[in-house]
Design an enzyme around this catalytic site. Structure first.
Site, PDB file in Angstrom:
ATOM      1  N   LYS A 264     -45.442  38.108  37.610  1.00 56.49           N
ATOM      2  CA  LYS A 264     -45.326  37.030  38.598  1.00 56.49           C
ATOM      3  C   LYS A 264     -46.722  36.512  38.932  1.00 56.49           C
ATOM      4  O   LYS A 264     -47.594  37.289  39.330  1.00 56.49           O
ATOM      5  CB  LYS A 264     -44.640  37.552  39.862  1.00 56.49           C
TER       6      LYS A 264
ATOM      7  N   ASP B 283     -48.517  31.114  47.935  1.00 51.76           N
ATOM      8  CA  ASP B 283     -47.130  31.120  48.391  1.00 51.76           C
ATOM      9  C   ASP B 283     -47.061  30.778  49.873  1.00 51.76           C
ATOM     10  O   ASP B 283     -47.300  31.626  50.733  1.00 51.76           O
ATOM     11  CB  ASP B 283     -46.489  32.487  48.133  1.00 51.76           C
TER      12      ASP B 283
ATOM     13  N   LYS C 127     -43.742  30.487  55.752  1.00 49.14           N
ATOM     14  CA  LYS C 127     -44.297  31.688  56.367  1.00 49.14           C
ATOM     15  C   LYS C 127     -45.097  31.320  57.616  1.00 49.14           C
ATOM     16  O   LYS C 127     -45.666  30.226  57.689  1.00 49.14           O
ATOM     17  CB  LYS C 127     -45.243  32.400  55.386  1.00 49.14           C
TER      18      LYS C 127
ATOM     19  N   ASP D  71     -50.571  36.458  45.657  1.00 51.67           N
ATOM     20  CA  ASP D  71     -49.190  36.636  45.214  1.00 51.67           C
ATOM     21  C   ASP D  71     -49.065  36.544  43.693  1.00 51.67           C
ATOM     22  O   ASP D  71     -47.959  36.504  43.160  1.00 51.67           O
ATOM     23  CB  ASP D  71     -48.283  35.598  45.889  1.00 51.67           C
TER      24      ASP D  71
ATOM     25  N   ASP E 267     -38.657  31.319  50.112  1.00 58.51           N
ATOM     26  CA  ASP E 267     -39.720  32.330  50.122  1.00 58.51           C
ATOM     27  C   ASP E 267     -39.352  33.543  49.270  1.00 58.51           C
ATOM     28  O   ASP E 267     -40.118  34.498  49.194  1.00 58.51           O
ATOM     29  CB  ASP E 267     -40.030  32.761  51.553  1.00 58.51           C
TER      30      ASP E 267
ATOM     31  N   GLU F   4     -39.164  33.341  46.019  1.00 57.55           N
ATOM     32  CA  GLU F   4     -39.394  32.545  44.810  1.00 57.55           C
ATOM     33  C   GLU F   4     -39.836  33.370  43.613  1.00 57.55           C
ATOM     34  O   GLU F   4     -39.673  32.947  42.468  1.00 57.55           O
ATOM     35  CB  GLU F   4     -40.432  31.450  45.097  1.00 57.55           C
TER      36      GLU F   4
ATOM     37  N   ARG G 289     -38.722  36.088  42.209  1.00 58.49           N
ATOM     38  CA  ARG G 289     -37.636  36.460  41.286  1.00 58.49           C
ATOM     39  C   ARG G 289     -37.157  35.252  40.487  1.00 58.49           C
ATOM     40  O   ARG G 289     -36.667  35.399  39.365  1.00 58.49           O
ATOM     41  CB  ARG G 289     -36.508  37.107  42.077  1.00 58.49           C
TER      42      ARG G 289
END
Length: 434
Positions: A198, A203, A210, A221, A280, A282, A284
């Site tokens: 990933k 993010d 967030k 991230d 949020d 995202e 996966r």
């Protein structure tokens, strides 16, 4: 300042059970004659020295071996990299090992710490490819590496709808790296492993935005992508001689008129449809594209790695990477590698019933749990399992919450840690011998 190691106790004047004492321009680290404990003491001492503002040190004396040198480096490292360590001369093999660890550790920690303003998704995949090319050039052959970068609308056109959907809201284009390390030079050679990382370079949470405090470290991230790149590079340095493919799924998750929204449905290459109930969640969504591609290679095993859930971090903190898999033998192999490399991993549950906890009324699955009290790390893994045909075997999901520390500890400075690079390289090398 010169730093020595001693098996004697520190004078009481330095405090009860002190691990450091000083004499003129020298510091002495006091060991306990216990292997693992002593490595920890050396790392703690290095942190204390940096905390005192010491930036330049020379490690002197005969007691400095590979593991003590490495422990000191890990503790002395800071994100600003405004320091210098002069290591003692080691024999050729441990010296080469130390330099390779530092090289790969510096890459992983440096790129995770880098601001999102300079590390866009395209820059991340370019830097990762450049690093692996360089490792192959030094330790194997540059021609062993081939890769392609797919970015922007090409992702949508080629069916990588997860990466495209998450990243389309940013002016910085989403990108996917597909890299093939094939030292055999045989295009028909079997694939030992596929690594899927990933790479969310920032993010914001998207429309499920967030709070500022939760967003302040979200340049990190992409830790899973960095960790797997570093692990492959380190395995190459250790002599990896089998084929491994690396897939990095990279995007920025921002808010704009083009950003994806709650209620959107993504249909993947394998036919699975997923409803977005939280923008949020995202990670996966982008990993699914990489897992489909990896699974199609029929590798010996698949590892995906991601800073995926707050649930895993709540369970194990920043001190462990979480491991989720139904393949007990592969998990056993991972923990053998972790023990050999002195790195912390912890297993969390993943069972078939978790796959029924991500229901959607409008698609095959949803990107968050559908039960009142769900196990967030487990249901995230369940989502990913829909993109690995034989998900019960030869697949490891690592929720890598130990990649970064928002606050320092007695072992680590603020920032990226590099934890996991050695373990994953060890796993690749040990599995290649079977």
């Amino acid at each position: 300042m010169q730093i020595t190691l001693s098996n004697t106790l520190a004078n009481d004047a330095w405090g009860k059970n002190a691990i450091l004492s000083f004499d003129s321009n020298k510091a002495m680290i006091h060991l306990k004659n216990n292997g693992k404990t002593d490595r920890t003491l050396v790392q703690q001492a290095a942190r204390k020295l940096r905390g005192q503002g010491i930036k330049e040190v020379e490690l002197v004396g005969e007691k400095w071996d590979l593991e003590f040198c490495w422990a000191f480096y890990q503790g002395f490292y800071t994100a600003k990299q405004d320091y210098a360590i002069e290591f003692p001369h080691l024999d050729d093999e441990p010296q080469d090992e130390l330099l390779a660890r530092i090289e790969c550790g510096d890459f992983v920690r440096g790129i995770i710490n880098e601001p999102a303003q300079s590390l866009t998704p395209v820059k991340l995949v370019e830097r990762a490819a450049e690093f692996i090319l360089n490792q192959a050039d030094i330790y194997n052959e540059k021609s062993a590496v081939s890769f392609k970068i797919i970015s922007g609308e090409e992702l949508e056109q080629q069916g990588y709808h997860g990466i495209w959907t998450v990243g389309k809201g940013s002016a910085n284009l989403p990108a996917m790296l597909q890299l093939d390390f094939n030292p055999t030079q045989d295009s028909n050679a079997p694939v030992l492993a596929c690594l899927v990382g990933k790479g969310i370079t920032f993010d914001s949470g998207g429309y499920s935005i967030k709070p500022s405090d939760g967003m302040s470290t979200m340049r990190t991230d992409m830790g899973g992508a960095a960790l797997l790149t570093g692990a492959l590079g380190f395995a190459i340095a250790r002599g990896l001689n089998q084929r491994v493919k690396l897939y990095l799924c990279c995007a920025e998750n921002l808010v704009s008129n083009n950003a994806f929204k709650l209620g959107d449905i993504i249909t993947y290459k394998n036919g699975v449809s997923a409803e977005v109930l939280n923008t949020d969640a995202e990670g996966r969504l982008v990993l699914a594209d990489g897992l489909i591609e990896a699974d199609n290679q029929n590798p010996g095993f698949i590892i995906d790695c991601a800073t995926l859930t707050g649930a895993a971090k709540s369970a194990v903190g920043n001190d462990y990477h979480s491991v989720l898999s139904m393949d007990d033998e592969l998990v056993k192999n991972l923990f053998q590698s972790a023990q050999a490399e002195n790195e912390p991993f912890w297993r969390l549950p993943f069972e078939d019933f978790h796959r029924s906890q991500i229901n959607s009324s409008f698609a095959d699955i949803a990107n968050i749990g559908s039960v009142p009290v769900g196990a967030g790390a487990s249901t995230a893994t369940a989502f990913l399992s829909y993109f690995v045909k034989n998900y019960k075997q030869n697949w490891l999901h690592i929720d890598c919450s130990a990649t970064y520390r928002k606050s320092g500890s007695d072992l680590w400075s603020v920032g990226a840690t590099g934890i996991g690079v050695q373990t994953l390289a060890n796993l690749m090398l040990s599995r290649s011998l079977k």
